[in-house]
Design an enzyme around this catalytic site. Structure first.
Site, PDB file in Angstrom:
ATOM      1  N   HIS A  58      13.050   7.440  -8.906  1.00 44.88           N
ATOM      2  CA  HIS A  58      14.453   7.039  -8.867  1.00 44.88           C
ATOM      3  C   HIS A  58      14.879   6.328 -10.151  1.00 44.88           C
ATOM      4  CE1 HIS A  58      14.263   7.417  -4.269  1.00 44.88           C
ATOM      5  NE2 HIS A  58      14.774   8.490  -4.805  1.00 44.88           N
TER       6      HIS A  58
ATOM      7  N   CYS B   2       1.890  10.017  -4.526  1.00 46.01           N
ATOM      8  CA  CYS B   2       1.083   8.828  -4.831  1.00 46.01           C
ATOM      9  C   CYS B   2       0.018   8.589  -3.746  1.00 46.01           C
ATOM     10  CB  CYS B   2       2.007   7.621  -4.926  1.00 46.01           C
ATOM     11  SG  CYS B   2       1.125   6.102  -5.294  1.00 46.01           S
TER      12      CYS B   2
ATOM     13  N   HIS C  27      15.672   7.830   2.733  1.00 46.69           N
ATOM     14  CA  HIS C  27      14.780   7.861   1.570  1.00 46.69           C
ATOM     15  C   HIS C  27      13.749   8.975   1.725  1.00 46.69           C
ATOM     16  CE1 HIS C  27      11.832   6.598  -1.408  1.00 46.69           C
ATOM     17  NE2 HIS C  27      12.718   5.759  -1.898  1.00 46.69           N
TER      18      HIS C  27
ATOM     19  N   GLU D 240      10.723   9.275   0.827  1.00 39.64           N
ATOM     20  CA  GLU D 240       9.378   8.896   1.279  1.00 39.64           C
ATOM     21  C   GLU D 240       9.334   8.719   2.797  1.00 39.64           C
ATOM     22  OE1 GLU D 240       7.422   5.437  -0.578  1.00 39.64           O
ATOM     23  OE2 GLU D 240       6.571   5.078   1.411  1.00 39.64           O
TER      24      GLU D 240
ATOM     25  N   THR E 166       6.532   2.336   1.445  1.00 38.18           N
ATOM     26  CA  THR E 166       5.698   1.512   0.561  1.00 38.18           C
ATOM     27  C   THR E 166       6.471   0.507  -0.281  1.00 38.18           C
ATOM     28  OG1 THR E 166       5.888   3.250  -1.075  1.00 38.18           O
ATOM     29  CG2 THR E 166       3.895   3.266   0.283  1.00 38.18           C
TER      30      THR E 166
ATOM     31  N   CYS F 130       2.725  -0.894  -0.833  1.00 31.81           N
ATOM     32  CA  CYS F 130       1.699  -0.584  -1.834  1.00 31.81           C
ATOM     33  C   CYS F 130       1.455  -1.802  -2.722  1.00 31.81           C
ATOM     34  CB  CYS F 130       2.092   0.632  -2.657  1.00 31.81           C
ATOM     35  SG  CYS F 130       3.261   0.284  -3.945  1.00 31.81           S
TER      36      CYS F 130
ATOM     37  N   SER G 172      16.815   3.009  -6.292  1.00 31.01           N
ATOM     38  CA  SER G 172      15.395   2.649  -6.258  1.00 31.01           C
ATOM     39  C   SER G 172      15.185   1.521  -5.260  1.00 31.01           C
ATOM     40  CB  SER G 172      14.949   2.207  -7.662  1.00 31.01           C
ATOM     41  OG  SER G 172      13.786   1.423  -7.577  1.00 31.01           O
TER      42      SER G 172
ATOM     43  N   ASN H 295      12.446  -0.225  -4.423  1.00 29.50           N
ATOM     44  CA  ASN H 295      11.687  -1.418  -4.836  1.00 29.50           C
ATOM     45  C   ASN H 295      12.495  -2.279  -5.792  1.00 29.50           C
ATOM     46  OD1 ASN H 295      10.330  -1.279  -7.755  1.00 29.50           O
ATOM     47  ND2 ASN H 295      10.606   0.802  -6.997  1.00 29.50           N
TER      48      ASN H 295
HETATM   49  S1  SF4 Z   1       5.873   2.267  -5.708  1.00 33.95           S
HETATM   50 FE1  SF4 Z   1       3.788   2.264  -4.856  1.00 33.95          FE
HETATM   51  S2  SF4 Z   1       3.727   4.042  -3.496  1.00 33.95           S
HETATM   52 FE2  SF4 Z   1       5.511   4.308  -4.817  1.00 33.95          FE
HETATM   53  S3  SF4 Z   1       4.727   5.524  -6.521  1.00 33.95           S
HETATM   54 FE3  SF4 Z   1       4.536   3.375  -7.126  1.00 33.95          FE
HETATM   55  S4  SF4 Z   1       2.430   2.809  -6.564  1.00 33.95           S
HETATM   56 FE4  SF4 Z   1       2.931   4.694  -5.465  1.00 33.95          FE
END
Ligand code: SF4
Length: 390
Positions: free
Chosen positions: A85, A144, A172, A174, A241, A279, A309, A311
């Site tokens: 993203h 991943c 999302h 994932e 994750t 993760c 994104s 995260n």
């Molecule tokens: S955020 Fe975590 S799960 Fe996603 S690609 Fe990166 S290491 Fe892998």
């Protein structure tokens, strides 16, 4: 003809290393890291979080995408959608001639065994994978390892008769891929976004009857044919994750407590399972920004990363709880020393704010970036801050 699948790169790591460095590296960022993650210029003191930017999964996915282009210069190379993203990385791949299946709803049906398809770091649904396999094209799978770990546990839940409760964003990629793994093993799933949604589910578990508005509320967040009366009898918890660790833990505890109230502590093992699937890269970035806010006297925070994104959005959430925080998509968002474009935490759209940078006196700025943000964007942001702070 079954697809040929590459899962461990294409033996061209060295061939593309220079190109990757040219596109995503920042000498300025390296220098700041070597200097205790601190940078001073004029009235600016800048503190970098000790963990930020590309995670191992993204690093690998982008590397494999470049290797794929190098290995198959004369073939059509596709991505199923965004590889990660970050708009800059996706645009770079487009400029290299990589095409996006997501641009055309019928594109998959036209694939031939001559075509090459790259699967993104967050994986694809079982249905899409089967569809690609039927077309017989070559696949480069960059899913991943941390995502594969979530899938393994969700499949285990399904095989054991547990419904997967997934803390994630139902839109999302994932989470959709993870949910599809449960269904493929004959299991059920329910996706909860936050504590408020979890509370609704927990209230129903405790009551044990009358699901009320739940089927409507979760219509797009449950497996086909989900029955609230029977499918919440045994549950297993998993997370996307990249969610906020503290929230995932709280949601796990809420679910555990509801199941204990309903079925009794003594029977909990047979009714409730959980494992942490945030993760380590997400965790490290969240921990690093918490430490930065705790240990450094920052006046404001800048968080860099794509607005879609997950995260990055969670890093901004952590920062916004204690400091003025600007989540920007790229350095261009720092329009001037007076004006900044950013997306406020929880908002859908970008807004423009004036007077974001104190006009005079010393200013301490904290900076972090999401797991899909390359260092060159961080470096360019710092260069702009330097310019604005004299
Ligand atoms: S955020 Fe975590 S799960 Fe996603 S690609 Fe990166 S290491 Fe892998």
């Amino acid at each position: 003809m079954p697809s040929l699948v590459f899962r461990k790169g294409l033996d061209l790591k060295h061939a593309v290393a220079g190109m990757l460095a040219d596109n995503y590296h920042s000498a300025l960022v390296d220098r700041i890291k070597a200097d205790e993650f601190t940078y001073r210029s004029g009235r600016l003191t800048l503190y970098l979080a000790r963990e930020f930017g590309f995670c191992y999964g993204v690093d690998r996915a982008v590397d494999y995408a470049y290797q794929t282009r190098e290995r198959f210069p004369d073939r059509h190379v596709f991505l199923t959608g965004e590889i990660i993203h970050n708009p800059h990385v996706n645009e770079k791949l487009r400029a290299m001639g990589v095409e996006f299946l997501s641009d055309d709803p019928n594109a998959v049906d036209r694939l031939t065994p001559e075509d090459v398809v790259i699967l993104p770091a967050f994986g694809v649904t079982v249905a899409l994978l089967q569809q690609l396999d039927r077309r017989g094209c070559t696949l480069v799978d960059t899913t991943c390892g941390s995502v594969l770990n979530v899938w393994k546990n969700v499949r285990r839940y399904a095989e054991g008769g547990y419904t997967s409760i997934i803390h994630g964003k139902v839109w999302h990629e994932e989470t959709q891929a993870t949910a599809s793994q449960a269904v493929e093993r004959g299991g059920k799933y329910l996706v909860v976004f936050d504590r408020a949604e979890t509370e609704l589910v927990c209230n129903f578990i405790r009551r044990g009857s009358d699901s009320g508005q739940l089927p409507t509320r979760f219509a797009n967040a449950v497996s086909p044919g989900f029955d609230f009366d029977t499918d919440l009898n045994r549950i297993g918890l998993a997370n996307q994750t990249t969610m906020l660790m503290s929230e995932s833990l709280a949601i796990g505890e809420m679910m555990r407590s509801a199941m204990a109230d309903r079925y009794g502590e003594a029977n909990l093992d047979a009714r409730y399972q959980a494992f942490d699937t945030i993760c380590s890269a997400t965790q490290d970035r969240q921990d690093a920004v918490v430490a930065l806010l705790r240990d450094r006297p920052v006046d404001l925070m800048i968080v860099i990363g794509g607005y879609n994104s997950s995260n990055t959005a969670n890093l901004a959430r952590i920062c916004a709880a204690s400091r003025p925080t600007y989540h920007i998509a790229d350095p261009e968002c720092l329009a001037s020393a007076q004006e900044i474009r950013h997306r406020p935490v929880g908002a859908k759209d970008e807004v423009t704010t004036t007077g974001w940078l104190p006009a005079d006196g010393r200013v301490a700025i904290g900076l972090t970036s999401g797991a899909s943000t390359p260092d060159n964007l961080v470096g360019a942001t710092i260069a702009k801050l330097t310019e604005y702070c004299g």
